[in-house]
Design a protein around this motif. Structure first.
Motif, mmCIF file in Angstrom:
data_model
loop_
_atom_site.group_PDB
_atom_site.id
_atom_site.type_symbol
_atom_site.label_atom_id
_atom_site.label_comp_id
_atom_site.label_asym_id
_atom_site.label_seq_id
_atom_site.Cartn_x
_atom_site.Cartn_y
_atom_site.Cartn_z
ATOM 1 N N LEU A 33 -10.384 2.322 8.113
ATOM 2 C CA LEU A 33 -9.692 3.333 7.314
ATOM 3 C C LEU A 33 -8.543 2.697 6.540
ATOM 4 O O LEU A 33 -8.064 1.612 6.897
ATOM 5 C CB LEU A 33 -9.162 4.438 8.225
ATOM 6 C CG LEU A 33 -10.235 5.231 8.983
ATOM 7 C CD1 LEU A 33 -9.590 6.205 9.959
ATOM 8 C CD2 LEU A 33 -11.126 5.982 8.017
ATOM 9 N N PRO A 34 -8.087 3.342 5.476
ATOM 10 C CA PRO A 34 -6.960 2.796 4.711
ATOM 11 C C PRO A 34 -5.736 2.594 5.602
ATOM 12 O O PRO A 34 -5.545 3.311 6.586
ATOM 13 C CB PRO A 34 -6.709 3.875 3.651
ATOM 14 C CG PRO A 34 -7.994 4.627 3.542
ATOM 15 C CD PRO A 34 -8.604 4.605 4.897
ATOM 16 N N SER A 35 -4.936 1.635 5.254
ATOM 17 C CA SER A 35 -3.721 1.391 6.015
ATOM 18 C C SER A 35 -2.777 2.573 5.893
ATOM 19 O O SER A 35 -2.898 3.407 4.979
ATOM 20 C CB SER A 35 -3.035 0.118 5.523
ATOM 21 O OG SER A 35 -2.537 0.318 4.203
ATOM 22 N N VAL A 36 -1.838 2.650 6.817
ATOM 23 C CA VAL A 36 -0.859 3.733 6.788
ATOM 24 C C VAL A 36 -0.099 3.722 5.466
ATOM 25 O O VAL A 36 0.100 4.765 4.831
ATOM 26 C CB VAL A 36 0.113 3.613 7.975
ATOM 27 C CG1 VAL A 36 1.263 4.611 7.845
ATOM 28 C CG2 VAL A 36 -0.639 3.830 9.292
ATOM 29 N N ARG A 37 0.299 2.552 5.028
ATOM 30 C CA ARG A 37 1.062 2.436 3.783
ATOM 31 C C ARG A 37 0.238 2.876 2.586
ATOM 32 O O ARG A 37 0.711 3.639 1.727
ATOM 33 C CB ARG A 37 1.548 1.003 3.600
ATOM 34 C CG ARG A 37 2.365 0.789 2.327
ATOM 35 C CD ARG A 37 2.839 -0.652 2.236
ATOM 36 N NE ARG A 37 3.678 -1.003 3.387
ATOM 37 C CZ ARG A 37 4.178 -2.219 3.607
ATOM 38 N NH1 ARG A 37 3.895 -3.204 2.757
ATOM 39 N NH2 ARG A 37 4.935 -2.454 4.658
ATOM 40 N N ALA A 38 -1.039 2.420 2.524
ATOM 41 C CA ALA A 38 -1.885 2.761 1.390
ATOM 42 C C ALA A 38 -2.180 4.264 1.342
ATOM 43 O O ALA A 38 -2.148 4.884 0.275
ATOM 44 C CB ALA A 38 -3.190 1.971 1.459
#
Length: 300
Positions: A33-38
């Motif tokens: 899954l996408p990173s938290v930041r992204a």
């Protein structure tokens, strides 16, 4: 524009969007899954909001976290059929408890099997050092209580503590009107004794906890089974039919995380139940043992 009070929280909107992608196969098992930041940048929210969303997905067993790698989709979710509500019972019955049921409840399960027959915490949740310190501290501070009998209604400090706790539930209780018991079954038994006589009809969820049936049998009360939905709890339509056709004196219900189904009655259903009880002069006895395990939002 004013915010919609009924709209889900931001983290829940993000979590449900990802959950749909996982359930329809757009995000396959093992997909990163996408990173938290992204994801925070994509939705224009704080990173803490995304972390909440991922924790919600973890609780739903849809994703798992890998140290220093991020979040990944777990095993595919099996689409289960929506549970149905059984047909209502036509008339109340005398309660009989067979020996097989007692054997099932009292049977010791193998260690590798997780048993859901009793609502008791695992021993691993009780830290031995903390338990030992708590017991030792209680004995040191209140050792005089070891040598006296409290009032039949319970120790005054404990009743006052319960009255303060009740405030968080929206209840204003007088400590003098609170009675402490040795367990839930004794509390339910006292409530039933206060509002029924032998031979009276008591409505209760079906299926229900085995001990409730034992209690009705011992008090010589007749049980009227009310169909219970695995998601929404007691069928209020079936209960209304029972009230129109049977002399129901009390309803015994576990509206929050019922045992054994784990259903939660919505708030609207609880209000309707209270209105039905007031209209028919029926007592409602609630076993609220698991209320603290569920957020209010989950009962809407």
């Amino acid at each position: 524009m004013l915010p919609d009070d009924d709209a889900p929280a931001l983290y829940l909107q993000i979590a449900e969007q990802l959950a749909r992608l996982i359930r329809n196969g757009a995000l396959a098992r093992g997909a990163r899954l996408p990173s938290v930041r992204a994801l925070a940048r994509q939705h224009g929210v704080a990173q803490s909001t995304v972390v909440q969303a991922y924790h919600w997905l973890e609780d739903a067993r849809l994703v798992s976290a890998r140290p220093r790698s991020g979040f990944f989709v777990t095993a595919p979710v099996v689409s289960l059929p929506e549970p149905s509500t059984p047909r209502p019972m036509r008339r109340p019955r005398e309660v009989t408890v067979d020996y097989l049921g007692q054997r099932i409840l009292g049977h010791k399960q193998p260690e590798e099997i997780v048993s859901f027959s009793n609502g008791t915490p695992g021993i691993d949740l009780l830290d031995p050092d903390r338990v030992r310190r708590a017991v030792s501290r209680a004995v040191q501070r209140h050792r005089n209580l070891l040598c006296i009998y409290p009032w039949p209604s319970g120790h005054e400090d404990a009743r006052r503590a319960l009255a303060r706790y009740a405030v968080s539930l929206g209840c204003g209780l007088d400590p003098e009107n609170i009675v402490l018991t040795s367990g839930c079954m004794e509390s339910v038994a006292l409530c039933l004794r206060a509002v029924t006589q032998p031979g009276d009809v008591v409505a209760l969820e079906s299926p229900t906890h085995f001990s409730f049936l034992e209690l009705l049998r011992d008090l010589h009360l007749r049980a009227l089974e009310i169909p219970t939905h695995a998601r929404h709890g007691l069928s209020l339509d079936a209960l209304q039919l029972a009230l129109d056709t049977q002399p129901v004196k009390a309803t015994l219900v576990v509206p929050t995380l019922s045992n054994p189904l784990g259903s939660c009655m919505p708030q609207a259903g609880r209000k309707r139940l209270a209105q039905m009880a007031a209209r028919h002069g029926m007592a409602v006895i609630e076993d609220a043992i698991y209320n603290d395990l569920v957020e209010v939002d989950e009962m809407r």
